[in-house]
Design a protein around this motif. Structure first.
Motif, PDB file in Angstrom:
ATOM      1  N   VAL A  16       0.865  -1.180   0.000  1.00  0.00           N
ATOM      2  CA  VAL A  16       0.000   0.000   0.000  1.00  0.00           C
ATOM      3  C   VAL A  16       0.902   1.231   0.000  1.00  0.00           C
ATOM      4  CG1 VAL A  16      -1.649   1.325   1.381  1.00  0.00           C
ATOM      5  CG2 VAL A  16      -1.895  -1.150   1.179  1.00  0.00           C
ATOM      6  N   SER A  17       0.557   2.214  -0.812  1.00  0.00           N
ATOM      7  CA  SER A  17       1.345   3.447  -0.844  1.00  0.00           C
ATOM      8  C   SER A  17       0.424   4.662  -0.800  1.00  0.00           C
ATOM      9  CB  SER A  17       2.250   3.493  -2.073  1.00  0.00           C
ATOM     10  OG  SER A  17       1.490   3.384  -3.249  1.00  0.00           O
ATOM     11  N   ALA A  18       0.942   5.742  -0.237  1.00  0.00           N
ATOM     12  CA  ALA A  18       0.195   7.000  -0.145  1.00  0.00           C
ATOM     13  C   ALA A  18       0.169   7.670  -1.517  1.00  0.00           C
ATOM     14  CB  ALA A  18       0.836   7.920   0.878  1.00  0.00           C
ATOM     15  N   THR A  19      -0.910   8.378  -1.796  1.00  0.00           N
ATOM     16  CA  THR A  19      -0.999   9.164  -3.024  1.00  0.00           C
ATOM     17  C   THR A  19      -0.671  10.615  -2.693  1.00  0.00           C
ATOM     18  OG1 THR A  19      -3.341   9.726  -2.760  1.00  0.00           O
ATOM     19  CG2 THR A  19      -2.846   7.639  -3.874  1.00  0.00           C
ATOM     20  N   ASP A  20      -0.770  11.488  -3.687  1.00  0.00           N
ATOM     21  CA  ASP A  20      -0.509  12.899  -3.435  1.00  0.00           C
ATOM     22  C   ASP A  20      -1.662  13.587  -2.699  1.00  0.00           C
ATOM     23  OD1 ASP A  20      -2.230  12.737  -5.581  1.00  0.00           O
ATOM     24  OD2 ASP A  20      -1.183  14.216  -6.800  1.00  0.00           O
ATOM     25  N   LYS A  21      -2.791  12.897  -2.578  1.00  0.00           N
ATOM     26  CA  LYS A  21      -3.930  13.430  -1.821  1.00  0.00           C
ATOM     27  C   LYS A  21      -3.847  12.891  -0.384  1.00  0.00           C
ATOM     28  CE  LYS A  21      -8.952  13.608  -1.750  1.00  0.00           C
ATOM     29  NZ  LYS A  21     -10.191  13.078  -2.304  1.00  0.00           N
ATOM     30  N   PRO A  22      -3.754  13.759   0.613  1.00  0.00           N
ATOM     31  CA  PRO A  22      -3.640  13.302   2.002  1.00  0.00           C
ATOM     32  C   PRO A  22      -4.766  12.337   2.399  1.00  0.00           C
ATOM     33  CG  PRO A  22      -3.281  15.664   1.860  1.00  0.00           C
ATOM     34  CD  PRO A  22      -3.771  15.213   0.511  1.00  0.00           C
ATOM     35  N   GLY A  23      -4.387  11.252   3.072  1.00  0.00           N
ATOM     36  CA  GLY A  23      -5.371  10.282   3.553  1.00  0.00           C
ATOM     37  C   GLY A  23      -5.885   9.329   2.496  1.00  0.00           C
ATOM     38  N   THR A  24      -5.304   9.366   1.291  1.00  0.00           N
ATOM     39  CA  THR A  24      -5.722   8.480   0.211  1.00  0.00           C
ATOM     40  C   THR A  24      -4.547   7.583  -0.160  1.00  0.00           C
ATOM     41  OG1 THR A  24      -7.241  10.158  -0.630  1.00  0.00           O
ATOM     42  CG2 THR A  24      -6.677   8.379  -2.126  1.00  0.00           C
ATOM     43  N   TYR A  25      -4.840   6.294  -0.327  1.00  0.00           N
ATOM     44  CA  TYR A  25      -3.816   5.284  -0.575  1.00  0.00           C
ATOM     45  C   TYR A  25      -4.164   4.497  -1.829  1.00  0.00           C
ATOM     46  CZ  TYR A  25      -3.199   6.514   4.275  1.00  0.00           C
ATOM     47  OH  TYR A  25      -3.028   7.221   5.434  1.00  0.00           O
ATOM     48  N   THR A  26      -3.175   3.772  -2.332  1.00  0.00           N
ATOM     49  CA  THR A  26      -3.402   2.929  -3.500  1.00  0.00           C
ATOM     50  C   THR A  26      -2.704   1.590  -3.312  1.00  0.00           C
ATOM     51  OG1 THR A  26      -3.312   2.858  -5.915  1.00  0.00           O
ATOM     52  CG2 THR A  26      -1.419   3.827  -4.824  1.00  0.00           C
ATOM     53  N   VAL A  27      -3.275   0.567  -3.925  1.00  0.00           N
ATOM     54  CA  VAL A  27      -2.680  -0.762  -3.944  1.00  0.00           C
ATOM     55  C   VAL A  27      -3.055  -1.414  -5.269  1.00  0.00           C
ATOM     56  CG1 VAL A  27      -4.629  -1.917  -2.790  1.00  0.00           C
ATOM     57  CG2 VAL A  27      -2.337  -2.903  -2.622  1.00  0.00           C
ATOM     58  N   SER A  28      -2.145  -2.204  -5.813  1.00  0.00           N
ATOM     59  CA  SER A  28      -2.390  -2.932  -7.056  1.00  0.00           C
ATOM     60  C   SER A  28      -2.229  -4.419  -6.787  1.00  0.00           C
ATOM     61  CB  SER A  28      -1.377  -2.519  -8.128  1.00  0.00           C
ATOM     62  OG  SER A  28      -1.485  -1.155  -8.411  1.00  0.00           O
ATOM     63  N   ALA A  29      -2.984  -5.220  -7.515  1.00  0.00           N
ATOM     64  CA  ALA A  29      -2.882  -6.670  -7.395  1.00  0.00           C
ATOM     65  C   ALA A  29      -2.985  -7.280  -8.777  1.00  0.00           C
ATOM     66  CB  ALA A  29      -3.986  -7.215  -6.488  1.00  0.00           C
ATOM     67  N   SER A  30      -2.438  -8.482  -8.923  1.00  0.00           N
ATOM     68  CA  SER A  30      -2.532  -9.183 -10.197  1.00  0.00           C
ATOM     69  C   SER A  30      -2.709 -10.668  -9.962  1.00  0.00           C
ATOM     70  CB  SER A  30      -1.277  -8.924 -11.041  1.00  0.00           C
ATOM     71  OG  SER A  30      -0.133  -9.425 -10.383  1.00  0.00           O
ATOM     72  N   ALA A  31      -3.293 -11.329 -10.958  1.00  0.00           N
ATOM     73  CA  ALA A  31      -3.521 -12.775 -10.909  1.00  0.00           C
ATOM     74  C   ALA A  31      -3.489 -13.301 -12.332  1.00  0.00           C
ATOM     75  CB  ALA A  31      -4.863 -13.087 -10.251  1.00  0.00           C
ATOM     76  N   THR A  32      -3.137 -14.563 -12.474  1.00  0.00           N
ATOM     77  CA  THR A  32      -3.137 -15.207 -13.786  1.00  0.00           C
ATOM     78  C   THR A  32      -3.897 -16.518 -13.702  1.00  0.00           C
ATOM     79  OG1 THR A  32      -1.032 -16.287 -13.292  1.00  0.00           O
ATOM     80  CG2 THR A  32      -0.933 -14.228 -14.512  1.00  0.00           C
ATOM     81  N   GLY A  33      -4.292 -17.013 -14.856  1.00  0.00           N
ATOM     82  CA  GLY A  33      -4.902 -18.333 -14.941  1.00  0.00           C
ATOM     83  C   GLY A  33      -6.398 -18.318 -14.796  1.00  0.00           C
ATOM     84  N   GLY A  34      -7.091 -18.554 -15.875  1.00  0.00           N
ATOM     85  CA  GLY A  34      -8.541 -18.674 -15.835  1.00  0.00           C
ATOM     86  C   GLY A  34      -9.264 -17.384 -16.158  1.00  0.00           C
ATOM     87  N   ARG A  35     -10.527 -17.531 -16.484  1.00  0.00           N
ATOM     88  CA  ARG A  35     -11.347 -16.381 -16.866  1.00  0.00           C
ATOM     89  C   ARG A  35     -11.581 -15.419 -15.727  1.00  0.00           C
ATOM     90  NH1 ARG A  35     -16.465 -19.397 -19.108  1.00  0.00           N
ATOM     91  NH2 ARG A  35     -16.242 -20.054 -16.979  1.00  0.00           N
ATOM     92  N   LEU A  36     -11.606 -15.906 -14.511  1.00  0.00           N
ATOM     93  CA  LEU A  36     -11.950 -15.051 -13.363  1.00  0.00           C
ATOM     94  C   LEU A  36     -10.729 -14.570 -12.590  1.00  0.00           C
ATOM     95  CD1 LEU A  36     -15.122 -16.924 -12.113  1.00  0.00           C
ATOM     96  CD2 LEU A  36     -14.978 -14.857 -13.512  1.00  0.00           C
TER      97      LEU A  36
END
Length: 88
Positions: A16-36
């Motif tokens: 999780v990392s902070a954005t340039d807007k105070p109190g707002t955070y971002t996170v990215s996730a990834s997955a492989t394999g299958g339609r879902l």
């Protein structure tokens, strides 16, 4: 068959990392394999956000989400922007 089952359950997330807007955070996730795989990426991103806010005694409020990837063997991703708010 076993390789398919292993791929079906894998999802990873960034810190999780902070954005340039105070109190707002971002996170990215990834997955492989299958339609879902996009759903597993989404679940992992939401889980990371929830864990982050809960560790601060707060609850998650999602401000924005983007998912990508539609092909079965393609890497799917989710980007989540969120805030942590006091519990009521």
């Amino acid at each position: 068959m076993a390789a398919s089952a292993v791929l079906a359950g894998c999802a990873s997330a960034t810190d999780v990392s902070a954005t340039d807007k105070p109190g707002t955070y971002t996170v990215s996730a990834s997955a492989t394999g299958g339609r879902l795989a996009w759903a597993r990426a989404h679940e992992r991103a939401v889980s990371e956000a929830n864990d982050y806010c809960e560790s601060r005694g707060m609850q998650t409020s999602v401000a924005y989400e983007r998912t990508d990837g539609i092909e079965a063997l393609q890497q799917h991703g989710a980007v989540l922007r969120f805030e942590c708010h006091p519990r009521f």
